[in-house]
Design a protein around this motif. Sequence first.
Motif, PDB file in Angstrom:
ATOM      1  N   THR A 107       5.809   9.689  -0.301  1.00  0.00           N
ATOM      2  CA  THR A 107       5.063   8.438  -0.289  1.00  0.00           C
ATOM      3  C   THR A 107       5.747   7.439   0.630  1.00  0.00           C
ATOM      4  N   SER A 108       4.963   6.791   1.501  1.00  0.00           N
ATOM      5  CA  SER A 108       5.485   5.699   2.323  1.00  0.00           C
ATOM      6  C   SER A 108       4.825   4.405   1.845  1.00  0.00           C
ATOM      7  N   VAL A 168       0.861  -1.185   0.000  1.00  0.00           N
ATOM      8  CA  VAL A 168       0.000   0.000   0.000  1.00  0.00           C
ATOM      9  C   VAL A 168       0.895   1.232   0.000  1.00  0.00           C
ATOM     10  N   ALA A 169       0.618   2.144  -0.923  1.00  0.00           N
ATOM     11  CA  ALA A 169       1.330   3.415  -0.994  1.00  0.00           C
ATOM     12  C   ALA A 169       0.475   4.482  -0.331  1.00  0.00           C
ATOM     13  N   CYS A 170       1.053   5.151   0.656  1.00  0.00           N
ATOM     14  CA  CYS A 170       0.353   6.212   1.378  1.00  0.00           C
ATOM     15  C   CYS A 170       1.084   7.526   1.121  1.00  0.00           C
ATOM     16  N   ARG A 171       0.353   8.510   0.612  1.00  0.00           N
ATOM     17  CA  ARG A 171       0.958   9.822   0.346  1.00  0.00           C
ATOM     18  C   ARG A 171       0.084  10.891   0.976  1.00  0.00           C
ATOM     19  N   PRO A 172       0.584  11.512   2.047  1.00  0.00           N
ATOM     20  CA  PRO A 172      -0.228  12.527   2.726  1.00  0.00           C
ATOM     21  C   PRO A 172      -0.337  13.795   1.895  1.00  0.00           C
ATOM     22  N   SER A 173      -1.468  14.461   2.019  1.00  0.00           N
ATOM     23  CA  SER A 173      -1.630  15.776   1.396  1.00  0.00           C
ATOM     24  C   SER A 173      -2.296  16.694   2.410  1.00  0.00           C
ATOM     25  N   ARG A 174      -1.850  17.927   2.420  1.00  0.00           N
ATOM     26  CA  ARG A 174      -2.349  18.931   3.360  1.00  0.00           C
ATOM     27  C   ARG A 174      -2.681  20.202   2.597  1.00  0.00           C
ATOM     28  N   TYR A 175      -3.696  20.878   3.044  1.00  0.00           N
ATOM     29  CA  TYR A 175      -4.055  22.169   2.466  1.00  0.00           C
ATOM     30  C   TYR A 175      -3.325  23.229   3.268  1.00  0.00           C
ATOM     31  N   ARG A 176      -2.363  23.883   2.653  1.00  0.00           N
ATOM     32  CA  ARG A 176      -1.535  24.842   3.366  1.00  0.00           C
ATOM     33  C   ARG A 176      -1.367  26.099   2.521  1.00  0.00           C
ATOM     34  N   ASP A 177      -1.659  27.235   3.112  1.00  0.00           N
ATOM     35  CA  ASP A 177      -1.493  28.528   2.448  1.00  0.00           C
ATOM     36  C   ASP A 177      -2.216  28.601   1.098  1.00  0.00           C
ATOM     37  N   GLY A 178      -3.440  28.064   1.066  1.00  0.00           N
ATOM     38  CA  GLY A 178      -4.270  28.177  -0.121  1.00  0.00           C
ATOM     39  C   GLY A 178      -3.987  27.167  -1.219  1.00  0.00           C
TER      40      GLY A 178
END
Length: 139
Positions: free
Chosen positions: A49-50, A32-42
């Motif tokens: 990827t882990s 399983v490939a996990c790639r975090p995404s965050r909403y930062r500064d618009g």
Amino acid sequence: MYDTQITLTGRVGGDVTLRELAEGRAVASFRVACRPSRYRDGEWVTGATSWHTVKAWNRLARHVAASLSTGDPVVVHGRLVADVWERDGKQQTSFEVVASAVGHDLTHGTSTFARSVAEQVEGPAPAGGAAPAAGQRAA
């Protein structure tokens, strides 16, 4: 009782491998490939990827092999297990998740559920593990 429980959300990173073992047992493994995404500064910012190795056993293994394909969004819940060995005099450690539940991540699409033949004959296990008394309805 004191196992480390972990839940992953990500995408299946390759083919699911199903092996049939002695005495009707089966094990499926996949990454399983996990790639975090965050909403930062618009704007959306994605992180590194882990990759995680997941194993599922017996009935869950067969269902995983029949249901998942490369790229599918998944949610995996299970025990985090460390494998420790020695190579060239140095201790090595790898981690894998032994799944207790696996399913499609429905934030990315829809899925259709089909009961296995065994569950159609036996019926689902009642919540709490006990059958209701005669004349009572399951909660």
